[in-house]
Design a protein around this motif. Sequence first.
Motif, mmCIF file in Angstrom:
data_model
loop_
_atom_site.group_PDB
_atom_site.id
_atom_site.type_symbol
_atom_site.label_atom_id
_atom_site.label_comp_id
_atom_site.label_asym_id
_atom_site.label_seq_id
_atom_site.Cartn_x
_atom_site.Cartn_y
_atom_site.Cartn_z
ATOM 1 N N ALA A 210 -12.976 26.786 -65.223
ATOM 2 C CA ALA A 210 -14.279 26.586 -65.367
ATOM 3 C C ALA A 210 -13.452 25.354 -67.293
ATOM 4 O O ALA A 210 -14.195 24.517 -67.121
ATOM 5 N N SER A 211 -13.108 26.500 -68.200
ATOM 6 C CA SER A 211 -12.277 26.154 -68.990
ATOM 7 C C SER A 211 -11.222 24.903 -68.685
ATOM 8 O O SER A 211 -11.005 23.968 -69.348
ATOM 9 N N PHE A 212 -10.444 24.321 -67.543
ATOM 10 C CA PHE A 212 -9.718 23.547 -67.131
ATOM 11 C C PHE A 212 -10.085 22.109 -66.894
ATOM 12 O O PHE A 212 -9.811 21.329 -67.640
ATOM 13 N N ILE A 213 -11.200 22.095 -66.138
ATOM 14 C CA ILE A 213 -12.429 20.925 -65.286
ATOM 15 C C ILE A 213 -13.134 20.498 -67.275
ATOM 16 O O ILE A 213 -12.875 19.659 -67.706
ATOM 17 N N ILE A 214 -13.309 21.467 -67.319
ATOM 18 C CA ILE A 214 -13.626 21.141 -69.228
ATOM 19 C C ILE A 214 -13.197 20.553 -70.241
ATOM 20 O O ILE A 214 -12.838 19.870 -70.856
ATOM 21 N N GLY A 215 -11.887 21.327 -70.328
ATOM 22 C CA GLY A 215 -10.746 20.671 -70.725
ATOM 23 C C GLY A 215 -10.470 19.394 -70.639
ATOM 24 O O GLY A 215 -9.398 18.527 -71.331
ATOM 25 N N ILE A 216 -10.412 18.897 -69.208
ATOM 26 C CA ILE A 216 -9.885 17.605 -68.559
ATOM 27 C C ILE A 216 -10.610 16.547 -69.971
ATOM 28 O O ILE A 216 -10.078 15.759 -70.286
ATOM 29 N N ALA A 217 -11.801 16.836 -69.854
ATOM 30 C CA ALA A 217 -12.974 16.015 -70.482
ATOM 31 C C ALA A 217 -13.289 15.967 -71.630
ATOM 32 O O ALA A 217 -13.960 15.027 -72.550
ATOM 33 N N LEU A 218 -13.234 17.693 -72.545
ATOM 34 C CA LEU A 218 -12.530 17.189 -73.396
ATOM 35 C C LEU A 218 -11.748 17.692 -74.762
ATOM 36 O O LEU A 218 -10.939 18.757 -73.946
ATOM 37 N N MET B 114 -8.995 31.288 -71.260
ATOM 38 C CA MET B 114 -10.018 30.529 -71.468
ATOM 39 C C MET B 114 -8.643 28.903 -72.495
ATOM 40 O O MET B 114 -9.260 28.177 -72.171
ATOM 41 N N ALA B 115 -8.614 29.853 -73.577
ATOM 42 C CA ALA B 115 -7.460 29.566 -74.814
ATOM 43 C C ALA B 115 -6.004 28.334 -73.632
ATOM 44 O O ALA B 115 -6.212 27.953 -73.513
ATOM 45 N N ALA B 116 -5.533 29.307 -72.947
ATOM 46 C CA ALA B 116 -4.706 29.178 -72.027
ATOM 47 C C ALA B 116 -4.860 27.568 -70.949
ATOM 48 O O ALA B 116 -4.123 26.459 -71.154
ATOM 49 N N ALA B 117 -5.995 27.326 -70.445
ATOM 50 C CA ALA B 117 -6.759 26.553 -69.150
ATOM 51 C C ALA B 117 -6.829 24.841 -70.358
ATOM 52 O O ALA B 117 -6.307 23.867 -70.521
ATOM 53 N N LEU B 118 -7.743 24.970 -72.115
ATOM 54 C CA LEU B 118 -7.618 24.197 -72.782
ATOM 55 C C LEU B 118 -6.376 23.770 -73.238
ATOM 56 O O LEU B 118 -5.771 22.339 -73.422
ATOM 57 N N SER B 119 -5.823 24.686 -73.231
ATOM 58 C CA SER B 119 -3.929 24.469 -74.642
ATOM 59 C C SER B 119 -3.477 23.433 -73.144
ATOM 60 O O SER B 119 -2.368 21.955 -73.442
ATOM 61 N N VAL B 120 -3.289 23.899 -71.683
ATOM 62 C CA VAL B 120 -2.663 23.360 -70.551
ATOM 63 C C VAL B 120 -2.575 22.044 -71.064
ATOM 64 O O VAL B 120 -1.886 20.451 -70.510
ATOM 65 N N HIS C 219 -4.149 19.822 -73.007
ATOM 66 C CA HIS C 219 -4.205 19.386 -74.041
ATOM 67 C C HIS C 219 -2.568 18.631 -74.355
ATOM 68 O O HIS C 219 -2.564 17.765 -74.793
ATOM 69 N N GLY C 220 -2.224 19.078 -73.854
ATOM 70 C CA GLY C 220 -0.587 18.925 -74.033
ATOM 71 C C GLY C 220 0.012 18.277 -72.240
ATOM 72 O O GLY C 220 1.027 17.621 -73.034
ATOM 73 N N PHE C 221 -0.636 18.861 -71.651
ATOM 74 C CA PHE C 221 -0.037 17.957 -70.177
ATOM 75 C C PHE C 221 -0.926 16.634 -69.766
ATOM 76 O O PHE C 221 0.386 16.139 -68.712
ATOM 77 N N LEU C 222 -2.169 15.936 -70.106
ATOM 78 C CA LEU C 222 -2.830 16.031 -68.900
ATOM 79 C C LEU C 222 -3.361 14.746 -69.703
ATOM 80 O O LEU C 222 -4.316 14.573 -70.545
ATOM 81 N N PRO C 223 -3.297 13.133 -69.364
ATOM 82 C CA PRO C 223 -4.206 12.046 -69.838
ATOM 83 C C PRO C 223 -5.170 12.473 -69.484
ATOM 84 O O PRO C 223 -6.269 13.517 -68.065
ATOM 85 N N PRO D 19 -0.270 13.132 -74.650
ATOM 86 C CA PRO D 19 0.686 12.672 -73.079
ATOM 87 C C PRO D 19 0.266 11.037 -73.042
ATOM 88 O O PRO D 19 0.830 10.464 -72.322
ATOM 89 N N THR D 20 -1.029 11.404 -73.802
ATOM 90 C CA THR D 20 -1.336 9.418 -73.207
ATOM 91 C C THR D 20 -0.189 8.304 -73.807
ATOM 92 O O THR D 20 0.034 7.476 -73.507
ATOM 93 N N ALA D 21 -0.695 8.860 -75.462
ATOM 94 C CA ALA D 21 0.397 7.864 -76.340
ATOM 95 C C ALA D 21 1.292 7.893 -76.357
ATOM 96 O O ALA D 21 2.507 7.331 -75.973
#
Length: 449
Positions: A104-112, A143-149, A151-155, A160-162
């Motif tokens: 859940a955190s991974f999916i939400i983390g991509i959008a937020l 939860m924090a692990a998924a959000l952080s990953v 944030h750091g790895f995925l456009p 990562p975008t910059a």
Amino acid sequence: MELVIVGIGIIVLLLLIIQFKLNTFVSLVIVAIGVGIALGIPMNKIIGVVEAGIGSQLGHLALVFGFGAVLGKLVADSGGAYRISVTLINKFGRKKIQIAVLIASFIIGIALFFEVGLVLLIPIIFTIASELGISILYLGIPMAAALSVTHGFLPPHPAPTAIALIYKANIGMVLLYGMIIAIPTALIAGPLYTKFAKKIVPDAFARTGNIAALGEQKKFELKETPGFGISTLTALFPVILMAIATVYELLKESLTFSSNIKVDEAIAFIGTPGMAMLLSLLFAIYSMGIARKIPMKELMNSMSKAIQQIAMMLLIIGGGGAFKQVLVEGGVGEYVAKMFTDLSLSPIILAWLFAAVLRICLGSATVAALTAAGLVVPLMAATGTNPALMVIATGAGSLIASHVNDAGFWMFKEYFNLSIKETFATWTALETVISIVGLGGALALNLIV
């Protein structure tokens, strides 16, 4: 001498932000000007270099970052993120509750963005933990692990975008490799590391948390939120569009089929980050708003708030771009490239190392990643290293050892009601695990691709 100047500049930046509490954007511009003068850039050209750095950085990123913030806000305000979390948690049950929280955190983390995801998910985590009679930290670490990953790895996340733009990496390939590395990294830093954390700081898992630190929370009735399928599709829509373009290009190259130029152009068009985010935003306006009969005025209010919330972050990223441009114009990148040309040290390791040192010094993952990328981009070009993997390595380095100069450290500490020692053993440690595993994944993929 060039590296000494950069080192002094970073120390000054650290003092301005931490000691004198000066705004990060202003501090970055001041240090960029000072470092530029010290590197011998003519004084009448310094401001032009700073403006060029800010403009080039934000010119590419503003669309993706702005649309991404609004997309995430619409998913959150509609209750879509709440629906995703609760559905997965109910589906997986008590025994696999950590995996449910992770997904859940991974999916939400991509959008937020990270901080928004954290604030949104913690009340849900607290409620579920209370209902099941388990530790909030037992769910909080995955939860924090998924959000952080994410944030750091995925456009389309900022760093990562910059840095993909700095390295001239294909965003789709960054997303593909990022996913391959991010999933096992989140599992290791989340559910697996939780077992070690319980042995290191068992008392931390008895904490009740501090939900009052989140302020007033929006309440959702599950039946009034959008469905799980449409919520998930909306959150992942930009990823799907970029993935379609990437897979199409890979198939075209590997199968060498004759393709139609118009089709090629159309798929490439929807797969570019800016267009993918715009289409995703329009889809979110419909799926999270119009289809649910939410007034357009209310939707536009959410959009306005989202833009207000990211305004300072955009300026900080622009400031990071200014600092990077000064390093490029001052010849620091070329100096570093020459210095390491005769060494066997991989540019992937070097990018990770620079980002890691800057992260520990500065606190900001985004600023650390941008500065490190500016330093090593000439070396990457000279060695022909895969630019997408350089993005992952730099992003991984920028996450390491979050401590007292990082806002994430204090957020995690306060929300989970931890002591400083317990925060180091949980939050700082899981960020370090993510960083090291991310580097390992980039090096492993570099042997294959």
